[in-house]
Design a protein around this motif. Sequence first.
Motif, PDB file in Angstrom:
ATOM      1  N   LEU A 255       0.830  -1.213   0.000  1.00 45.02           N
ATOM      2  CA  LEU A 255       0.000   0.000   0.000  1.00 45.02           C
ATOM      3  C   LEU A 255       0.863   1.261   0.000  1.00 45.02           C
ATOM      4  N   ALA A 258       2.252   1.301  -3.715  1.00 41.82           N
ATOM      5  CA  ALA A 258       1.253   1.556  -4.771  1.00 41.82           C
ATOM      6  C   ALA A 258       0.535   2.867  -4.514  1.00 41.82           C
ATOM      7  N   LEU A 316      -7.392  12.455 -15.144  1.00 41.88           N
ATOM      8  CA  LEU A 316      -6.883  11.076 -15.236  1.00 41.88           C
ATOM      9  C   LEU A 316      -7.016  10.516 -16.654  1.00 41.88           C
ATOM     10  N   PRO A 321      -1.611   8.597 -14.704  1.00 39.80           N
ATOM     11  CA  PRO A 321      -0.310   8.367 -14.045  1.00 39.80           C
ATOM     12  C   PRO A 321       0.227   6.965 -14.323  1.00 39.80           C
ATOM     13  N   LYS A 327      -0.628  -7.677 -18.586  1.00 45.86           N
ATOM     14  CA  LYS A 327      -1.263  -8.973 -18.312  1.00 45.86           C
ATOM     15  C   LYS A 327      -0.436 -10.015 -19.042  1.00 45.86           C
TER      16      LYS A 327
HETATM   17  C1  HEM Z   1      -4.125   8.221  -8.967  1.00 41.64           C
HETATM   18  C2  HEM Z   1      -3.731   7.223  -8.204  1.00 41.64           C
HETATM   19  C3  HEM Z   1      -3.683   5.776  -8.621  1.00 41.64           C
HETATM   20  C4  HEM Z   1      -3.705   5.212  -9.867  1.00 41.64           C
HETATM   21  C5  HEM Z   1      -3.785   5.923 -11.224  1.00 41.64           C
HETATM   22  C6  HEM Z   1      -3.642   3.780  -9.685  1.00 41.64           C
HETATM   23  C7  HEM Z   1      -3.685   2.854 -10.726  1.00 41.64           C
HETATM   24  C8  HEM Z   1      -3.615   1.484 -10.566  1.00 41.64           C
HETATM   25  C9  HEM Z   1      -3.619   0.518 -11.643  1.00 41.64           C
HETATM   26  C10 HEM Z   1      -3.687   0.848 -13.136  1.00 41.64           C
HETATM   27  C11 HEM Z   1      -3.522  -0.711 -11.084  1.00 41.64           C
HETATM   28  C12 HEM Z   1      -3.462  -2.041 -11.836  1.00 41.64           C
HETATM   29  C13 HEM Z   1      -2.003  -2.372 -12.041  1.00 41.64           C
HETATM   30  C14 HEM Z   1      -1.780  -3.680 -12.738  1.00 41.64           C
HETATM   31  O1  HEM Z   1      -2.723  -4.406 -13.054  1.00 41.64           O
HETATM   32  O2  HEM Z   1      -0.600  -3.980 -12.976  1.00 41.64           O
HETATM   33  C15 HEM Z   1      -3.462  -0.543  -9.648  1.00 41.64           C
HETATM   34  C16 HEM Z   1      -3.372  -1.566  -8.738  1.00 41.64           C
HETATM   35  C17 HEM Z   1      -3.278  -1.396  -7.367  1.00 41.64           C
HETATM   36  N1  HEM Z   1      -3.328  -0.204  -6.689  1.00 41.64           N
HETATM   37 FE1  HEM Z   1      -3.541   1.630  -7.513  1.00 41.64          FE
HETATM   38  N2  HEM Z   1      -3.565   3.509  -8.352  1.00 41.64           N
HETATM   39  C18 HEM Z   1      -3.605   4.688  -7.657  1.00 41.64           C
HETATM   40  C19 HEM Z   1      -3.573   4.856  -6.290  1.00 41.64           C
HETATM   41  C20 HEM Z   1      -3.536   3.832  -5.372  1.00 41.64           C
HETATM   42  C21 HEM Z   1      -3.587   4.005  -3.935  1.00 41.64           C
HETATM   43  C22 HEM Z   1      -3.756   5.362  -3.233  1.00 41.64           C
HETATM   44  C23 HEM Z   1      -3.467   2.755  -3.375  1.00 41.64           C
HETATM   45  C24 HEM Z   1      -3.488   2.343  -1.917  1.00 41.64           C
HETATM   46  C25 HEM Z   1      -3.786   3.091  -0.897  1.00 41.64           C
HETATM   47  C26 HEM Z   1      -3.345   1.801  -4.467  1.00 41.64           C
HETATM   48  C27 HEM Z   1      -3.214   0.442  -4.309  1.00 41.64           C
HETATM   49  C28 HEM Z   1      -3.202  -0.469  -5.339  1.00 41.64           C
HETATM   50  C29 HEM Z   1      -3.067  -1.915  -5.133  1.00 41.64           C
HETATM   51  C30 HEM Z   1      -2.903  -2.629  -3.801  1.00 41.64           C
HETATM   52  C31 HEM Z   1      -3.134  -2.490  -6.413  1.00 41.64           C
HETATM   53  C32 HEM Z   1      -3.079  -3.981  -6.756  1.00 41.64           C
HETATM   54  C33 HEM Z   1      -4.527  -4.498  -6.810  1.00 41.64           C
HETATM   55  C34 HEM Z   1      -4.632  -5.938  -7.236  1.00 41.64           C
HETATM   56  O3  HEM Z   1      -3.841  -6.400  -8.053  1.00 41.64           O
HETATM   57  O4  HEM Z   1      -5.581  -6.598  -6.779  1.00 41.64           O
HETATM   58  N3  HEM Z   1      -3.403   2.495  -5.660  1.00 41.64           N
HETATM   59  N4  HEM Z   1      -3.530   0.807  -9.359  1.00 41.64           N
END
Ligand code: HEM
Length: 457
Positions: A255, A258, A316, A321, A327
């Motif tokens: 967390l 990410a 966005l 970002p 995949k």
């Molecule tokens: C503008 C902010 C954010 C964007 C654009 C974003 C975008 C993404 C994207 C595109 C993925 C998929 C990545 C993949 O499949 O390889 C992802 C996964 C994830 N993000 Fe974010 N994220 C953001 C903020 C956050 C925040 C604030 C957190 C936690 C507090 C977070 C936690 C996670 C986690 C744990 C995953 C993995 C989920 C999984 O595979 O089940 N993200 N994010």
Amino acid sequence: MTTTLPDAPGPRGDLLLGSVLDFKTNPLEFCRYMASAYGDVSRVRMGTVHWYLVTNPADIWDIMTTRAELFPKPAIAARLWKEFLGDGLLTSEGAEWRRQTTMMKPAMHRERLAVYGDVMAEYTDRMVDAWSPGEQRDVHADFTALTLRIVCKTLFDADVARDAPAVGEAMEVLQEVMVEHIHLPIPLPAWWPTQKNQRKVKALSTLKDIVGRLIRERRASGEDTGDLLSMLLASRDEAGSGMTDQEVFDQAMTLFFAGHETSANGLTWAWYLLARHPEVVARMRDELDTVVGDRAPSMADLRDLPYLDAVVHECLRVMSPVWLFMKEAAADTEIGGFRVPKGSPIAICPYITQRDARWWAEPEVFRPERFEKARRAEHVRGAWIPFSGGARVCFGKSFAMTELRLVLATMVQRLDPVIPEGHWPVKVSELSLHPRGGLPIEVRPRPDLRRPVRQAG
Ligand code: HEM
């Protein structure tokens, strides 16, 4: 009919070396070239592997949702992340991923988000309080520090305040090393005696010490301080078992990682877009002044701020970002009528799909009105994917949307977004899209200020 795609030569026309070099030099431009030259599904050979780039929303939707089981994250990415982040949400698959998501979900419930929301607005206020009118700043560095502070506070409560600089420094080193690993075909083993590798080992051990200590202290006190760490320690799976210290550690690291750089980049690009569009800022202020007035905005206000929501969606869309996510085909299959062999990495590029004139009228124009409620039915499914989608949608999506809206609302209430005349940031597409050398801004209080900017000190 299913056909086999021909190999697409890279921009240099060279099938192998040219592709690798071009990809390394500017991966985003490389992908844009592929999509414009070869269409919705293209493939390129990198070393011994064929990569596929998929840009059509219908195919993307299919990969993310209908046939998601067939398209897990690539094994190579999972291996890379695991070295840094252990077995957290980002790297696990199948039953283990389902168990973890069930246990973690309460962390993103509305009541928790409302508490985090207050932290987000308060920390933004504190950041702006420390700025002086007329001062020049790098707002990208400021947003990176802010989102790290927010994630530290919401994860670990105030206890971590004394460790925040050390945590920030260690995260920075790890990100730098991770980018290098992505560009390096053979990762170096942990014992490799280069200076960089030793910095990585040191950064990991700093984080392990700090986060490990926080977990031990909190377990010992048994106190629920309303932060994410308390929630992780209290969570139970369906069989009633809690997380081990190692599991809590891995999730916290995930967390942390990410959840701060992506948000910082989202905020930076949003501030840049607002600086270029004073008419949007004026409309945001009208709405904020009517709904929120002089006080700090909170999570409860957000449902009455639809224009703010539309602005964040449009930011966005224009500047995603996470410009690319990956995949992998778990079996021989087809995408968009083309054969895709088992094990092929598949790239999905929000930046390209979200700027495609077939799905978005005048895609290069920043126009938040396209996200007004009445117009959302016109959107093509799979064409707005900054958080990915389906079951593996970003776990922090609600956290991030709350953070982007509350930080921007707080800043727009108090400041005019101003960047130096003629400044055009150069995009760097590494782990996430950011401006090279940061984003210079001038601190200019809003002329008809409703909430005063206090002087630092
Ligand atoms: C503008 C902010 C954010 C964007 C654009 C974003 C975008 C993404 C994207 C595109 C993925 C998929 C990545 C993949 O499949 O390889 C992802 C996964 C994830 N993000 Fe974010 N994220 C953001 C903020 C956050 C925040 C604030 C957190 C936690 C507090 C977070 C936690 C996670 C986690 C744990 C995953 C993995 C989920 C999984 O595979 O089940 N993200 N994010």
